[in-house]
Each structure stands twice: as structure tokens, then as C-alpha cells.
Design a protein around this motif. Structure first.
Motif, PDB file in Angstrom:
ATOM      1  N   ARG A  23      47.476  37.771  28.389  1.00 46.49           N
ATOM      2  CA  ARG A  23      47.465  36.711  29.215  1.00 46.49           C
ATOM      3  C   ARG A  23      46.181  36.081  29.485  1.00 46.49           C
ATOM      4  NH1 ARG A  23      43.092  38.783  31.367  1.00 46.49           N
ATOM      5  NH2 ARG A  23      42.797  40.809  32.347  1.00 46.49           N
TER       6      ARG A  23
ATOM      7  N   ALA B  86      44.071  34.295  32.617  1.00 46.77           N
ATOM      8  CA  ALA B  86      43.924  34.577  33.945  1.00 46.77           C
ATOM      9  C   ALA B  86      42.847  33.698  34.660  1.00 46.77           C
ATOM     10  CB  ALA B  86      43.639  35.993  34.080  1.00 46.77           C
ATOM     11  N   PRO B  87      43.018  32.423  34.898  1.00 45.71           N
ATOM     12  CA  PRO B  87      41.948  31.667  35.500  1.00 45.71           C
ATOM     13  C   PRO B  87      42.083  31.660  37.107  1.00 45.71           C
ATOM     14  CG  PRO B  87      43.786  30.229  34.614  1.00 45.71           C
ATOM     15  CD  PRO B  87      43.931  31.653  34.317  1.00 45.71           C
ATOM     16  N   SER B  88      40.870  31.511  37.630  1.00 43.55           N
ATOM     17  CA  SER B  88      40.937  31.548  38.869  1.00 43.55           C
ATOM     18  C   SER B  88      40.902  29.881  39.339  1.00 43.55           C
ATOM     19  CB  SER B  88      39.596  32.151  39.517  1.00 43.55           C
ATOM     20  OG  SER B  88      39.322  33.406  38.929  1.00 43.55           O
TER      21      SER B  88
ATOM     22  N   ARG C 140      48.286  33.767  34.387  1.00 46.57           N
ATOM     23  CA  ARG C 140      48.322  34.616  35.391  1.00 46.57           C
ATOM     24  C   ARG C 140      47.112  33.619  36.355  1.00 46.57           C
ATOM     25  NH1 ARG C 140      45.559  40.035  35.035  1.00 46.57           N
ATOM     26  NH2 ARG C 140      43.605  39.115  35.933  1.00 46.57           N
TER      27      ARG C 140
ATOM     28  N   ASP D 131      44.540  33.712  39.308  1.00 50.81           N
ATOM     29  CA  ASP D 131      43.884  34.641  40.108  1.00 50.81           C
ATOM     30  C   ASP D 131      43.386  33.820  41.365  1.00 50.81           C
ATOM     31  OD1 ASP D 131      44.283  36.475  37.930  1.00 50.81           O
ATOM     32  OD2 ASP D 131      42.228  36.832  37.443  1.00 50.81           O
TER      33      ASP D 131
ATOM     34  N   TYR E   6      39.542  40.957  42.560  1.00 52.46           N
ATOM     35  CA  TYR E   6      40.004  40.791  41.391  1.00 52.46           C
ATOM     36  C   TYR E   6      40.177  42.081  40.352  1.00 52.46           C
ATOM     37  CZ  TYR E   6      38.879  40.518  36.395  1.00 52.46           C
ATOM     38  OH  TYR E   6      39.091  40.793  35.138  1.00 52.46           O
TER      39      TYR E   6
ATOM     40  N   SER F  62      43.624  42.660  39.105  1.00 51.01           N
ATOM     41  CA  SER F  62      43.934  42.405  37.579  1.00 51.01           C
ATOM     42  C   SER F  62      44.519  43.677  36.928  1.00 51.01           C
ATOM     43  CB  SER F  62      42.505  42.067  37.064  1.00 51.01           C
ATOM     44  OG  SER F  62      42.816  41.904  35.593  1.00 51.01           O
TER      45      SER F  62
ATOM     46  N   ARG G 278      39.036  38.783  26.253  1.00 49.36           N
ATOM     47  CA  ARG G 278      38.030  37.923  27.501  1.00 49.36           C
ATOM     48  C   ARG G 278      36.655  38.011  26.850  1.00 49.36           C
ATOM     49  NH1 ARG G 278      39.053  41.896  32.575  1.00 49.36           N
ATOM     50  NH2 ARG G 278      38.182  43.771  31.792  1.00 49.36           N
TER      51      ARG G 278
ATOM     52  N   HIS H  99      32.556  40.474  30.771  1.00 54.05           N
ATOM     53  CA  HIS H  99      33.634  41.410  31.659  1.00 54.05           C
ATOM     54  C   HIS H  99      33.546  42.717  30.998  1.00 54.05           C
ATOM     55  CE1 HIS H  99      35.813  38.574  34.193  1.00 54.05           C
ATOM     56  NE2 HIS H  99      35.974  37.706  33.295  1.00 54.05           N
TER      57      HIS H  99
HETATM   58  N1  GLU Z   1      40.082  35.321  36.814  1.00 51.87           N
HETATM   59  C1  GLU Z   1      39.131  36.184  35.865  1.00 51.87           C
HETATM   60  C2  GLU Z   1      38.037  35.314  35.155  1.00 51.87           C
HETATM   61  O1  GLU Z   1      38.419  33.966  35.175  1.00 51.87           O
HETATM   62  C3  GLU Z   1      40.021  36.967  34.828  1.00 51.87           C
HETATM   63  C4  GLU Z   1      39.289  37.889  33.861  1.00 51.87           C
HETATM   64  C5  GLU Z   1      39.943  38.571  32.881  1.00 51.87           C
HETATM   65  O2  GLU Z   1      40.552  37.930  31.749  1.00 51.87           O
HETATM   66  O3  GLU Z   1      40.333  39.549  33.401  1.00 51.87           O
HETATM   67  O4  GLU Z   1      37.074  35.684  34.880  1.00 51.87           O
END
Ligand code: GLU
Length: 453
Positions: free
Chosen positions: A7, A9-11, A41, A43, A185, A189, A203, A207
């Protein structure tokens, strides 16, 4: 085994920048390479900072980049799932209410640091009596909720970094539910990765600390699932200037790069290959990028990202890309060009915007009076006379040589003084594609107008 799934997963709190695009691409290339599904996804649990216009921009930018998703989900539509997960954690004693104010927490952190100790939350809320808790509730204090971390080290075999061990003793129990009831998050997540059956999380290395917590959360929510997810963290790019890429997010947004005429495949190759053992040369198709994709090619050292390198790379890519690869971009810009025209100019375009310039020069009504005024009037007159006597068949073999011979005889010029002046008069440029080719697009009438100024 089950279906492989990844996935992105941008905010939606801003425009996608090259750092985000790299995350999207690595996941997308992995999916194509492994025959996995790729989920998008959004976020967006942070209602204040998330904006619908950024959700639209994310989809537009990914589409431009050539990234397509099998499914899109919004975290804001899944709050009941997060509430259920929180309830599950409460029922097994892994989520506990805390009543400290931000000021109290800041004070605690400061005094721990002053004593030379790590600023880890002291878990005072864990030992509150039920009377004390009731007192807080009665006086209107709404709790935030923390996840009770196990203190044993968390280990995972990262697909890029190798075995990672994270010592829980130095981490605070993370807040999973804010006092306003919003899940953060970290929890959302994990619930999504679990429910969507994500098999590999790719990622940025920023993280890594989250991963340690999220593995514990996964184990708490679904004891066997954690071992089924693999993790791959890649070192982030640094700007050559030393600053973090995210600080330059605005100028390095996909939207601004598109507006500057960066070709999506050039950007894709650059982001997929920079910081890897691949040679940094453009791939001419997505299929080539997919075939070369391998997580183990990613270097552990942080790569330097320099916008100037990207612009040079874009020029290189454009000089190689076949007509089919630029056709759509050219159409979007409202132009209609032929494969022959593309071939004629492609080594002279640094960005897609330059196509419009050469198009205007060859097929438009531009004039270059300033350049003309600088030219010797005698030379101009001879040029005009010569062109007017030529048939309008510039693509014919021998035509160019014939013209040059005539012009040379009537002006007495040869070599650079002749060709360079002609180029400036007819194209308004100091350099460019071969004149002989340009003239076949330009035609006599346009040449005459330009010579006359
Ligand atoms: N929304 C998070 C970000 O943009 C997602 C991080 C992830 O891949 O879990 O950093």
C-alpha cells in the motif's frame, strides 16, 4: 500464502513531493514485479489538516506518474473499525486512560532530560486508583489512551536494513486515541494493514521506530499476523544542501515538476534508481523499471537529491524517449506533433515545455524583431531574395545544399557567419536542431515573414 499486497498511504495535508512519489513508486514497482495488489490508502484521520483538494491532487499526481491502484480507502470512513480495535486492546489490558495535561507531560520530559534520563513516559496513569480516575472524570477531564508496550526487544528482519532490534525500554507507551477521541495514525495504520491483508510494508527509514510499536500492536490485535508481514525501510534522500527533502516539499512537488516540463517516466526512473546499485540512466518504459526492480539494490547510505541532477536527467530522457512516450503529454498541452517533428527536436529539449517553443518556431507566427535589427541589412536582403526564389520543397534531397550554395554566393558568407545568422533570423535562437530539418517544417512563407521582420 495468500495474495501479496502493498500500500501507499499518503496524508492529504499537502501536495505529493518527490519523497512521497518515491514511496508510491517503490510500492507500485514491487507490486508489478511480484504480481501483488497495490492499494492507495488516504491517511485522513486528522480532520483539521486533511483537505479534499489534496486528495484530488494525490490521485491526479499519481495518475500522471503512471501509478495505478487496485483499490482506494479513506481512513476517515473507517473510524468504527479503529474504535473496535481500541476496545479489543482495552479488553486485554493493553490500552489505558491517561489524564495528564500537555503542560504536565512537557514538565516531566524536561526534568527527566535534566537528570540525564531518557524522556520516557512514567506510566503514572497505570497505577491510578479507580477513585482517582472517577475524580478526573467527574471534574470533566477526558482521557487520552496509551498502548501498554511490552518491554522486551522487538526484532524483525528488514528487507533492506537486515535484522533490526528495538529496545522497548527507551520508548514511551504511545498515545493511540487522542483526548478528542480521534485515533492516531499508529493504530489506524495497523488496523488497516491487518484488515486489508497487507503482506509487505515499504516505507522510509523515518518510520523504523513506528515499526517496532506497530509490530507489538499487530501481535496484540492478531497474534499470528505480525509474522506474515515483511518490512522494508529505505534510507531517505537528502538535499545536496543538507536539508531534509520535506523542507523543500513545495518546489519539489509533483505538480510543480509537471509544470516545469519534467517527463513522468524521467522522474520515475530517477526516483527508482537514485540511491540504488542501478546505473542512473533513464528507463524508456515502465516495463524496464519493473524488470530491474529489486529491493536489495537499495543502498543503505542516504543518497543526495539535487534538483539540477533531475533536470539534466530529464533532458537525457527526452533525448531518448520514443514519440509514443511523449504523445500524451504533448496532446495535453494542446499541441499536435508528428513523430518526425519529435525526432527533429528531441535532442534540443530540456523539458516538455521546450516542445511548445519549437512548435511555435516551426508552425507559429512568432517574430524575432530584436535579433533581426542586429543583423546586417545587406545580408537580410540577400536572404530574402534567395528564399523567395526557392521552391517550397525543403524536404527534398539536395534542396538544402542548393539553398546554401545560392545564399553563400549572393552574401559572400560561409560557415558559421552564414549558418549562425540564418539560425538567429529564422528561429530567434542561438542553437537548436539542424536548420535543414527545421526548414522542412517551417516552409517559405514563414521564412519570408521572419526575414522581413
Ligand atoms: N501517512 C503515513 C506517512 O505519510 C504513512 C506511513 C506508512 O507508510 O505507514 O508517513
Amino acid at each position: 500464502m495468500g495474495t501479496k499486497r502493498v500500500r501507499f498511504a499518503p496524508s492529504p495535508t499537502g501536495l505529493l513531493h518527490v519523497g512521497n512519489a518515491r514511496a508510491a513508486l517503490l510500492n507500485f514497482l514491487y507490486a508489478l514485479h511480484e504480481g501483488a495488489q497495490f492499494f492507495l490508502r488516504i491517511d485522513d484521520t486528522d480532520a483539521e489538516r486533511s483537505k479534499p483538494e489534496f486528495v484530488d491532487a494525490i490521485q491526479r499526481d499519481l495518475t500522471w506518474l503512471g501509478v495505478v491502484w487496485d483499490r482506494i480507502d479513506f481512513q476517515s470512513a473507517r473510524l468504527s473499525q479503529y474504535a473496535a480495535a481500541a476496545e479489543q486492546l482495552r479488553s486485554i489490558g493493553r490500552l489505558y486512560p491517561c489524564y495528564e495535561t500537555p503542560e504536565e507531560l512537557a514538565f516531566q520530559r524536561k526534568s527527566l532530560l535534566a537528570q540525564g534520563k531518557p524522556p520516557v513516559y512514567n506510566r503514572a496513569a497505570l497505577t491510578l486508583s479507580s477513585e482517582a480516575r472517577n475524580r478526573f472524570e467527574r471534574s470533566g477531564h477526558v482521557p487520552h489512551w496509551r498502548f501498554l508496550l511490552h518491554k522486551e526487544p522487538v526484532r524483525w528482519d528488514d528487507r533492506i536494513y537486515g535484522v533490526r532490534t528495538f529496545e522497548g525500554t527507551y520508548a514511551s507507551d504511545p498515545v493511540l486515541i487522542r483526548a478528542d477521541g480521534v485515533p492516531v495514525y499508529t493504530l489506524a495504520s495497523v488496523v488497516d494493514d491487518l484488515e486489508f491483508g497487507i503482506s509487505c510494508v515499504i516505507r522510509g527509514a523515518d518510520h523504523i521506530a513506528n515499526t517496532a510499536v506497530q509490530i507489538q500492536l499487530l501481535e496484540a490485535l492478531h497474534p499470528t499476523y505480525a509474522s506474515r508481514i515483511s518490512w522494508a525501510h529505505y534510507p531517505l534522500f537528502r538535499m545536496r544542501s543538507g536539508e531534509e527533502l520535506s523542507k523543500r516539499a513545495g518546489s519539489m512537488s509533483l505538480q510543480s515538476l509537471r509544470e516545469e516540463g519534467i517527463h513522468p517516466l524521467a522522474l520515475g526512473s530517477f526516483l527508482a534508481k537514485l540511491g540504488t546499485s542501478e546505473t542512473l540512466v533513464p528507463s524508456l518504459s515502465l516495463a524496464d523499471l519493473v524488470a530491474r526492480f529489486d529491493l536489495s539494490k537499495i543502498n543503505l547510505a542516504e543518497a543526495q537529491f539535487d534538483p539540477q541532477d533531475l533536470y539534466r536527467f530529464n533532458r537525457h530522457a527526452l533525448s531518448l524517449l520514443p514519440f509514443e512516450a511523449v504523445e500524451a503529454d504533448v496532446c495535453r498541452a494542446g499541441m499536435n506533433i508528428s513523430p518526425e517533428f519529435w525526432q527533429a527536436i528531441q535532442e534540443n529539449v530540456a523539458s516538455l515545455r521546450d516542445i511548445a517553443r519549437w512548435h511555435e518556431i516551426c508552425f507559429g507566427d512568432v517574430s524575432f524583431p530584436r535579433v533581426l535589427q542586429e543583423e546586417d541589412p545587406v545580408f537580410l536582403k540577400a536572404c530574402l531574395h534567395c528564399v523567395e526564389r526557392m521552391p517550397d520543397t525543403w524536404a527534398d534531397p539536395g534542396m538544402w545544399e542548393h539553398f546554401v550554395k545560392e545564399l553563400s554566393q549572393s552574401t559572400g558568407r560561409q560557415g558559421r557567419p552564414l549558418f549562425h545568422s540564418l539560425r538567429r533570423i529564422l528561429t530567434g535562437q542561438e542553437t537548436g536542431p539542424e536548420l535543414r530539418v527545421l526548414l522542412s517544417f517551417m516552409g517559405n512563407a514563414r521564412m519570408v515573414t521572419r526575414i522581413k521582420g
